[in-house]
Design a protein around this motif. Structure first.
Motif, PDB file in Angstrom:
ATOM      1  N   VAL A 356      17.316 -18.845 -15.096  1.00 18.48           N
ATOM      2  CA  VAL A 356      17.540 -18.543 -13.549  1.00 18.48           C
ATOM      3  C   VAL A 356      17.037 -20.027 -12.739  1.00 18.48           C
ATOM      4  O   VAL A 356      15.828 -20.457 -13.071  1.00 18.48           O
ATOM      5  CB  VAL A 356      16.904 -17.455 -12.985  1.00 18.48           C
ATOM      6  N   ASP A 357      17.925 -20.582 -12.134  1.00 22.26           N
ATOM      7  CA  ASP A 357      17.405 -21.807 -11.470  1.00 22.26           C
ATOM      8  C   ASP A 357      16.766 -21.375 -10.262  1.00 22.26           C
ATOM      9  O   ASP A 357      17.054 -21.109  -9.053  1.00 22.26           O
ATOM     10  CB  ASP A 357      18.615 -22.843 -11.013  1.00 22.26           C
ATOM     11  N   ARG A 358      15.327 -21.455 -10.430  1.00 23.20           N
ATOM     12  CA  ARG A 358      14.362 -20.660  -9.443  1.00 23.20           C
ATOM     13  C   ARG A 358      14.229 -21.377  -8.111  1.00 23.20           C
ATOM     14  O   ARG A 358      13.987 -21.114  -6.983  1.00 23.20           O
ATOM     15  CB  ARG A 358      13.003 -20.256  -9.969  1.00 23.20           C
ATOM     16  N   ALA A 359      14.171 -22.919  -8.376  1.00 26.99           N
ATOM     17  CA  ALA A 359      14.210 -23.750  -7.116  1.00 26.99           C
ATOM     18  C   ALA A 359      15.471 -23.474  -6.124  1.00 26.99           C
ATOM     19  O   ALA A 359      15.145 -23.166  -4.970  1.00 26.99           O
ATOM     20  CB  ALA A 359      14.116 -25.321  -7.361  1.00 26.99           C
ATOM     21  N   ALA A 360      16.561 -23.360  -6.804  1.00 28.42           N
ATOM     22  CA  ALA A 360      17.684 -23.202  -6.027  1.00 28.42           C
ATOM     23  C   ALA A 360      17.883 -21.882  -5.474  1.00 28.42           C
ATOM     24  O   ALA A 360      18.080 -21.613  -4.343  1.00 28.42           O
ATOM     25  CB  ALA A 360      19.240 -23.276  -7.035  1.00 28.42           C
ATOM     26  N   LEU A 361      17.260 -20.811  -6.131  1.00 27.65           N
ATOM     27  CA  LEU A 361      17.327 -19.503  -5.650  1.00 27.65           C
ATOM     28  C   LEU A 361      16.356 -19.552  -4.519  1.00 27.65           C
ATOM     29  O   LEU A 361      16.824 -18.893  -3.498  1.00 27.65           O
ATOM     30  CB  LEU A 361      16.976 -18.656  -6.819  1.00 27.65           C
ATOM     31  N   GLY A 362      15.015 -19.993  -4.385  1.00 32.41           N
ATOM     32  CA  GLY A 362      14.255 -20.138  -3.412  1.00 32.41           C
ATOM     33  C   GLY A 362      14.793 -20.605  -2.121  1.00 32.41           C
ATOM     34  O   GLY A 362      14.704 -20.091  -1.105  1.00 32.41           O
ATOM     35  N   ALA A 364      18.000 -20.892  -1.550  1.00 35.89           N
ATOM     36  CA  ALA A 364      19.120 -19.876  -1.014  1.00 35.89           C
ATOM     37  C   ALA A 364      18.509 -18.805  -0.318  1.00 35.89           C
ATOM     38  O   ALA A 364      19.133 -18.341   0.915  1.00 35.89           O
ATOM     39  CB  ALA A 364      19.899 -19.513  -2.221  1.00 35.89           C
ATOM     40  N   GLN A 365      17.357 -18.168  -0.917  1.00 34.23           N
ATOM     41  CA  GLN A 365      16.841 -17.194   0.157  1.00 34.23           C
ATOM     42  C   GLN A 365      16.450 -17.743   1.106  1.00 34.23           C
ATOM     43  O   GLN A 365      16.475 -17.004   2.321  1.00 34.23           O
ATOM     44  CB  GLN A 365      15.561 -16.425  -0.806  1.00 34.23           C
ATOM     45  N   GLU A 366      15.701 -18.793   1.434  1.00 30.93           N
ATOM     46  CA  GLU A 366      15.265 -19.325   2.636  1.00 30.93           C
ATOM     47  C   GLU A 366      16.414 -19.469   3.746  1.00 30.93           C
ATOM     48  O   GLU A 366      16.539 -19.497   4.764  1.00 30.93           O
ATOM     49  CB  GLU A 366      14.586 -20.805   2.482  1.00 30.93           C
ATOM     50  N   LYS A 367      17.591 -19.987   3.211  1.00 32.82           N
ATOM     51  CA  LYS A 367      18.872 -20.196   4.019  1.00 32.82           C
ATOM     52  C   LYS A 367      19.561 -19.058   4.181  1.00 32.82           C
ATOM     53  O   LYS A 367      20.608 -19.093   4.765  1.00 32.82           O
ATOM     54  CB  LYS A 367      19.567 -21.378   3.482  1.00 32.82           C
ATOM     55  N   ASN A 368      19.283 -17.752   3.789  1.00 29.20           N
ATOM     56  CA  ASN A 368      20.078 -16.490   3.779  1.00 29.20           C
ATOM     57  C   ASN A 368      21.229 -16.650   3.119  1.00 29.20           C
ATOM     58  O   ASN A 368      22.152 -16.033   3.727  1.00 29.20           O
ATOM     59  CB  ASN A 368      20.142 -16.331   5.539  1.00 29.20           C
ATOM     60  N   ASP A 369      21.396 -17.464   2.084  1.00 32.85           N
ATOM     61  CA  ASP A 369      22.575 -17.728   1.442  1.00 32.85           C
ATOM     62  C   ASP A 369      22.718 -16.628   0.285  1.00 32.85           C
ATOM     63  O   ASP A 369      22.478 -16.932  -0.811  1.00 32.85           O
ATOM     64  CB  ASP A 369      22.572 -19.066   1.086  1.00 32.85           C
ATOM     65  N   ALA A 370      23.215 -15.299   0.912  1.00 32.10           N
ATOM     66  CA  ALA A 370      23.223 -14.399  -0.360  1.00 32.10           C
ATOM     67  C   ALA A 370      24.190 -14.651  -1.311  1.00 32.10           C
ATOM     68  O   ALA A 370      23.883 -14.379  -2.646  1.00 32.10           O
ATOM     69  CB  ALA A 370      23.742 -13.134   0.518  1.00 32.10           C
ATOM     70  N   ILE A 371      25.347 -15.159  -0.986  1.00 35.24           N
ATOM     71  CA  ILE A 371      26.316 -15.470  -2.344  1.00 35.24           C
ATOM     72  C   ILE A 371      25.957 -16.466  -3.276  1.00 35.24           C
ATOM     73  O   ILE A 371      25.954 -16.168  -4.389  1.00 35.24           O
ATOM     74  CB  ILE A 371      27.673 -15.660  -1.645  1.00 35.24           C
ATOM     75  N   THR A 372      25.228 -17.479  -2.822  1.00 35.85           N
ATOM     76  CA  THR A 372      24.397 -18.402  -3.755  1.00 35.85           C
ATOM     77  C   THR A 372      23.637 -17.727  -4.779  1.00 35.85           C
ATOM     78  O   THR A 372      23.442 -17.852  -5.623  1.00 35.85           O
ATOM     79  CB  THR A 372      24.277 -19.623  -3.094  1.00 35.85           C
TER      80      THR A 372
END
Ligand code: RM4
Ligand code: MN
Ligand code: MN
Length: 430
Positions: A356-362, A364-372
């Motif tokens: 899991v790309d945790r940096a990218a996930l973090g 996406a979470q901060e930007k409320n980008d649920a689909i990503t």
């Protein structure tokens, strides 16, 4: 002489698979490199992964309707260890064993320990059993054990746990797991608050005797054998109890012990955050405590659980040291095959979670980008990490394809001849 899967034989069998493994590994390595992941790092993680095998899992299990014995079932704890050794030889991540007392009560703990050590195995967790009566037992657990209305029954159940602790020290174990079936079948049968109080009192007596270096695990379960109410029924109650007991008490999560549709990965995250996650009894289920092979029904759930675990591991969360154990009942399969493939499924989920790309996930979470966010998890989950697992096993002396090598070895046939069935075999969970 007892038949063993020969290490030379494993090597020979691996030769057949090495050309395609090399190709697939190189290809996956290039693919992962594009994602900024170094494949060798993942092989290192896979090599270090460990999951303990339950001694009660190598015998054929059953349901409450019947048990259909399999050929060559282990008839003693020593034969159970032989099967555990076969599993470990092929998968190389399962040197630890959870032991059930009194099902595996040794006459000589020193002899049993030496037998395990000689096979590269060790005892991980002790498991007490006060959910059934044993021959010659003074008082019955029909109406409960650690929470029984009669103090003498509670004392007997506590004593049994103390005995497990003593034995655990002699065997070199490092944790003690308590699961009880106590509860009620009918409304009004037991007093909810009073039984929980008694549970805590009994546990305090066990906790007070915890040997140095031991951790105590308590295992909750929603229902069964009590069908209306169970004393330690959910993770919240378990968490409360471990808090009451002290810093060496932890909550164990058996995947089959929750209400349907409960978000288990979130329970895991909560227990990690509160510093109380003991570890797991891995298995899978469709309806209840089905004890099916890990990853067989809900592999995505297994992945999501490991996603939480790997997240805590990478964060170096203080005190995070979960015990990974299998707890399954094999009714229609060869238990060795089920345990091997289940251990591999745990490892698969663990390695996938590392993708899991945790940096990218973090982000996406901060930007409320649920689909990503979802796509990032799916990308990891759908990556075929098989070549990584196979390479890790091969380098550690195990089998590239454990199931194929096990079958080619004829292990079960040998055991069927060596172990003629006895009238009553104390194997597995009925
Ligand atoms: C229970 C529970 C315990 C296991 C017994 C045999 O349902 O999962 O962990 O020891 O089964
Ligand atoms: Mn369990
Ligand atoms: Mn269970």
């Amino acid at each position: 002489m007892s038949f063993k899967i020969d290490e030379e034989f494993v090597l020979q069998e691996n030769q057949k698979a090495l050309s395609w493994l090399g190709e697939d590994y190189a290809h996956l390595g290039r693919q992962l490199a594009r994602r900024g992941v170094e494949i060798e790092r993942l092989v290192e993680r896979a090599t270090a992964f460990r999951a303990a095998v339950p001694s009660w899992g190598v015998g054929t299990g059953g349901t409450r309707f019947a048990r259909f014995a399999g050929p060559g079932e282990p008839r003693s704890v020593f034969e159970k260890l032989d099967d555990c050794e076969a599993i470990e030889r092929l998968v190389r991540v399962t040197p630890g064993i959870s032991l059930h007392i009194p099902w595996d009560e040794p006459e000589s703990p020193a002899e049993l320990k030496a037998y395990a050590t000689a096979r590269g195995l060790f005892f991980d967790s002790m498991n007490s059993n006060t959910f059934q009566d044993q021959p010659g037992q003074k008082r019955s657990y029909k109406f409960g054990s650690l929470t029984h209305a009669d103090a003498a029954v509670r004392r007997q159940a506590v004593e049994h746990n103390l005995h497990c602790l003593e034995l655990g020290v002699k065997l070199g174990a490092r944790s003690h797991t308590v699961w009880i079936g106590d509860g009620g079948n009918f409304p009004g049968q037991v007093h909810f608050r009073r039984t929980l109080e008694r549970y805590l009192d009994s546990l305090r007596a066990i906790y007070a005797a915890l040997p140095d270096g031991f951790r105590m695990f308590i295992e909750h379960k929603l229902y069964e054998p009590a069908f209306y109410s169970t004393v330690l029924n959910d993770w919240g109650t378990s968490y409360y109890c471990t808090r009451e007991l002290g810093e060496r008490a932890f909550s164990l999560v058996d995947l089959g012990h929750h209400a349907p549709n409960v978000n288990i990965e979130m329970i895991v995250a909560r227990l990690i955050q509160f510093g109380k996650l003991a570890g797991f009894h891995f298995n899978d289920s469709k309806y209840g405590d089905d004890d099916l092979d890990a990853g067989s029904i809900k592999p995505f759930q297994l992945f999501l659980i490991f996603h939480e675990l790997v997240d805590a591991e990478l964060d170096a969360t203080p005190g995070f040291d979960p015990a990974y154990m299998l707890d399954q009942s094999h009714n229609v399969t060869d238990p060795v095959e089920s345990l091997m493939t289940s251990a591999v499924e745990l490892l698969r989920a663990y390695v996938q979670a590392h993708l899991v790309d945790r940096a990218a996930l973090g982000e996406a979470q901060e930007k409320n980008d649920a689909i990503t966010a979802l796509q990032l998890l799916k990308q990891a989950f759908t990556t075929d990490v098989g070549p990584i697992l196979a390479m890790a096993r091969h380098r550690a002396g195990g089998a590239v394809d454990p199931l194929a090598v096990y079958r080619a070895s004829g292990y079960r046939g040998h055991k069927a001849r060596e172990r003629p069935a006895t009238a009553r075999q104390g194997a597995g969970i009925v």
